[in-house]
Design a protein around this motif. Structure first.
Motif, PDB file in Angstrom:
ATOM      1  N   ALA A  71      24.153  -2.790  -2.526  1.00  0.00           N
ATOM      2  CA  ALA A  71      25.646  -3.403  -3.501  1.00  0.00           C
ATOM      3  C   ALA A  71      25.021  -5.106  -3.576  1.00  0.00           C
ATOM      4  O   ALA A  71      25.095  -5.950  -4.285  1.00  0.00           O
ATOM      5  N   ASN A  72      24.412  -5.519  -2.113  1.00  0.00           N
ATOM      6  CA  ASN A  72      24.291  -7.420  -1.954  1.00  0.00           C
ATOM      7  C   ASN A  72      23.561  -7.651  -2.992  1.00  0.00           C
ATOM      8  O   ASN A  72      22.345  -7.281  -2.238  1.00  0.00           O
ATOM      9  N   THR A  73      23.366  -8.355  -4.057  1.00  0.00           N
ATOM     10  CA  THR A  73      21.560  -8.482  -4.240  1.00  0.00           C
ATOM     11  C   THR A  73      21.147  -9.013  -4.308  1.00  0.00           C
ATOM     12  O   THR A  73      20.156  -9.241  -4.204  1.00  0.00           O
ATOM     13  N   ALA A  74      21.739  -9.796  -3.528  1.00  0.00           N
ATOM     14  CA  ALA A  74      20.865 -11.429  -2.712  1.00  0.00           C
ATOM     15  C   ALA A  74      20.025 -10.848  -1.505  1.00  0.00           C
ATOM     16  O   ALA A  74      18.774 -11.193  -1.782  1.00  0.00           O
ATOM     17  N   ILE A  75      20.386 -10.229  -0.797  1.00  0.00           N
ATOM     18  CA  ILE A  75      19.756  -9.676   0.131  1.00  0.00           C
ATOM     19  C   ILE A  75      18.365  -8.712  -0.190  1.00  0.00           C
ATOM     20  O   ILE A  75      17.292  -8.769  -0.028  1.00  0.00           O
ATOM     21  N   VAL A  76      18.528  -8.106  -1.216  1.00  0.00           N
ATOM     22  CA  VAL A  76      17.693  -7.105  -1.653  1.00  0.00           C
ATOM     23  C   VAL A  76      16.415  -7.913  -2.091  1.00  0.00           C
ATOM     24  O   VAL A  76      15.865  -7.697  -2.242  1.00  0.00           O
ATOM     25  N   GLU A  77      16.568  -8.952  -3.031  1.00  0.00           N
ATOM     26  CA  GLU A  77      15.716 -10.492  -3.699  1.00  0.00           C
ATOM     27  C   GLU A  77      15.226 -10.897  -2.572  1.00  0.00           C
ATOM     28  O   GLU A  77      13.628 -10.867  -2.582  1.00  0.00           O
ATOM     29  N   GLU A  78      15.577 -11.326  -1.585  1.00  0.00           N
ATOM     30  CA  GLU A  78      15.016 -11.613  -0.596  1.00  0.00           C
ATOM     31  C   GLU A  78      14.301 -10.567  -0.216  1.00  0.00           C
ATOM     32  O   GLU A  78      13.161 -11.115   0.532  1.00  0.00           O
ATOM     33  N   ALA A  79      14.632 -10.245   0.007  1.00  0.00           N
ATOM     34  CA  ALA A  79      13.963  -8.606   0.712  1.00  0.00           C
ATOM     35  C   ALA A  79      12.409  -8.395   0.164  1.00  0.00           C
ATOM     36  O   ALA A  79      11.404  -8.566   0.106  1.00  0.00           O
ATOM     37  N   VAL A  80      12.373  -8.311  -1.287  1.00  0.00           N
ATOM     38  CA  VAL A  80      11.284  -8.169  -2.536  1.00  0.00           C
ATOM     39  C   VAL A  80      10.959  -9.126  -2.212  1.00  0.00           C
ATOM     40  O   VAL A  80       8.946  -9.131  -1.935  1.00  0.00           O
ATOM     41  N   ASP A  81      11.267 -10.723  -2.150  1.00  0.00           N
ATOM     42  CA  ASP A  81      10.084 -11.882  -1.852  1.00  0.00           C
ATOM     43  C   ASP A  81       9.123 -11.478  -0.709  1.00  0.00           C
ATOM     44  O   ASP A  81       8.146 -11.186  -0.231  1.00  0.00           O
ATOM     45  N   GLU A  82       9.573 -11.053   0.011  1.00  0.00           N
ATOM     46  CA  GLU A  82       9.239 -11.168   1.788  1.00  0.00           C
ATOM     47  C   GLU A  82       8.271  -9.848   2.347  1.00  0.00           C
ATOM     48  O   GLU A  82       7.255 -10.211   1.562  1.00  0.00           O
ATOM     49  N   THR A  83       8.521  -9.245   1.348  1.00  0.00           N
ATOM     50  CA  THR A  83       7.957  -7.049   1.283  1.00  0.00           C
ATOM     51  C   THR A  83       6.405  -8.467   0.225  1.00  0.00           C
ATOM     52  O   THR A  83       4.872  -8.366   0.220  1.00  0.00           O
ATOM     53  N   GLU A 104       5.669 -11.342  -0.353  1.00  0.00           N
ATOM     54  CA  GLU A 104       4.170 -12.007   0.430  1.00  0.00           C
ATOM     55  C   GLU A 104       3.676 -11.285   1.542  1.00  0.00           C
ATOM     56  O   GLU A 104       2.266 -11.687   1.352  1.00  0.00           O
ATOM     57  N   ARG A 105       3.800 -10.326   2.377  1.00  0.00           N
ATOM     58  CA  ARG A 105       3.433  -9.140   3.286  1.00  0.00           C
ATOM     59  C   ARG A 105       2.095  -8.494   2.492  1.00  0.00           C
ATOM     60  O   ARG A 105       1.365  -8.217   3.153  1.00  0.00           O
ATOM     61  N   LEU A 106       2.419  -8.413   1.266  1.00  0.00           N
ATOM     62  CA  LEU A 106       1.433  -7.759   0.626  1.00  0.00           C
ATOM     63  C   LEU A 106       0.126  -8.591   0.444  1.00  0.00           C
ATOM     64  O   LEU A 106      -0.538  -7.678   0.381  1.00  0.00           O
ATOM     65  N   CYS A 107       0.754  -8.596  -0.383  1.00  0.00           N
ATOM     66  CA  CYS A 107      -0.795 -10.009  -0.560  1.00  0.00           C
ATOM     67  C   CYS A 107      -1.149 -10.233   0.835  1.00  0.00           C
ATOM     68  O   CYS A 107      -2.339 -10.428   0.724  1.00  0.00           O
ATOM     69  N   GLN A 108      -0.439 -10.365   1.540  1.00  0.00           N
ATOM     70  CA  GLN A 108      -1.097 -11.544   2.930  1.00  0.00           C
ATOM     71  C   GLN A 108      -1.830 -10.519   3.547  1.00  0.00           C
ATOM     72  O   GLN A 108      -4.254 -10.114   3.367  1.00  0.00           O
ATOM     73  N   GLU A 109      -1.385  -8.762   3.460  1.00  0.00           N
ATOM     74  CA  GLU A 109      -2.625  -7.996   3.798  1.00  0.00           C
ATOM     75  C   GLU A 109      -3.644  -7.878   2.721  1.00  0.00           C
ATOM     76  O   GLU A 109      -4.525  -7.136   3.799  1.00  0.00           O
ATOM     77  N   LEU A 110      -3.381  -7.062   1.471  1.00  0.00           N
ATOM     78  CA  LEU A 110      -4.442  -7.817   1.015  1.00  0.00           C
ATOM     79  C   LEU A 110      -5.516  -8.481   1.243  1.00  0.00           C
ATOM     80  O   LEU A 110      -6.273  -7.970   1.042  1.00  0.00           O
ATOM     81  N   ILE A 111      -5.436  -9.918   1.000  1.00  0.00           N
ATOM     82  CA  ILE A 111      -6.262 -10.733   1.273  1.00  0.00           C
ATOM     83  C   ILE A 111      -6.974 -10.578   3.215  1.00  0.00           C
ATOM     84  O   ILE A 111      -8.281 -10.551   2.979  1.00  0.00           O
ATOM     85  N   ASP A 112      -6.267  -9.830   3.421  1.00  0.00           N
ATOM     86  CA  ASP A 112      -7.061  -9.424   5.118  1.00  0.00           C
ATOM     87  C   ASP A 112      -7.908  -8.644   4.629  1.00  0.00           C
ATOM     88  O   ASP A 112      -8.853  -8.524   5.523  1.00  0.00           O
ATOM     89  N   LEU A 113      -7.493  -7.328   4.248  1.00  0.00           N
ATOM     90  CA  LEU A 113      -7.818  -5.964   3.826  1.00  0.00           C
ATOM     91  C   LEU A 113      -9.364  -6.769   3.521  1.00  0.00           C
ATOM     92  O   LEU A 113      -9.919  -5.654   2.986  1.00  0.00           O
TER      93      LEU A 113
END
Ligand SMILES: [Zn+2]
Length: 164
Positions: A124-136, A138-147
């Motif tokens: 229900a809380n869209t702000a939490i979802v958006e923050e989580a998507v932003d965090e994910t 960056e995590r995926l991008c960084q892992e891509l760069i590492d791998l």
């Protein structure tokens, strides 16, 4: 974005030159990877060809190879960065198959954890979802760069990969 050319959201998004805002994490020669902004689970992505088609059968061989290699890369990146216990991977084809966009193929990759009970409805809380998507993102991008051996982080945010 050119509204005259197409009314297809999956054609429009990669032509907007704003990958970060549009949640495009990865680009390869023939495909791109979209982080779902209403994820069933963290790391829920869709892999799409640039080609506008709803038929898997019609994809040319070079696109198929690129598509599957991108899929391998993305599964590996999610495994390394989010450590899921399993995955659901697949296409919803046609309206009867549950596709909301029926004329542009998109493969869902949904990481699963033993603790997740079922497909969680949108929180229900869209702000939490958006923050989580932003965090994910960056995590995926960084892992891509590492791998990835061959990659470029483009100015619009996405990581461009070249399959060997
Ligand atoms: Zn399209």
């Amino acid at each position: 974005m050119d509204d005259d050319d197409t009314e297809c959201v999956f054609c429009d998004l990669p032509s907007c030159d704003d990958d970060r805002r549009n949640n495009i994490v990865v680009r390869s020669e023939h495909t791109y990877v979209l982080l779902n902004n209403m994820p069933y689970n963290p790391g829920h992505v869709m892999i799409l060809p640039y080609e506008h088609t709803g038929r898997f059968y019609t994809l040319a061989e070079n696109i198929l190879v690129d598509y599957m290699k991108t899929t391998q890369t993305v599964i590996n990146v999610i495994e390394e960065s989010l450590a899921p216990d399993g995955f659901n991977i697949g296409f919803n084809v046609g309206a009867a198959g549950g596709a909301s966009v029926t004329d542009h193929l998109h493969m869902h990759i949904i990481p699963r954890w033993e603790s997740d009970t079922s497909f969680t409805p949108l929180i229900a809380n869209t702000a939490i979802v958006e923050e989580a998507v932003d965090e994910t993102y960056e995590r995926l991008c960084q892992e891509l760069i590492d791998l990835s051996v061959t990659h470029v982080r483009d100015e619009n945010g996405a990581v461009e990969i070249i399959h060997e």
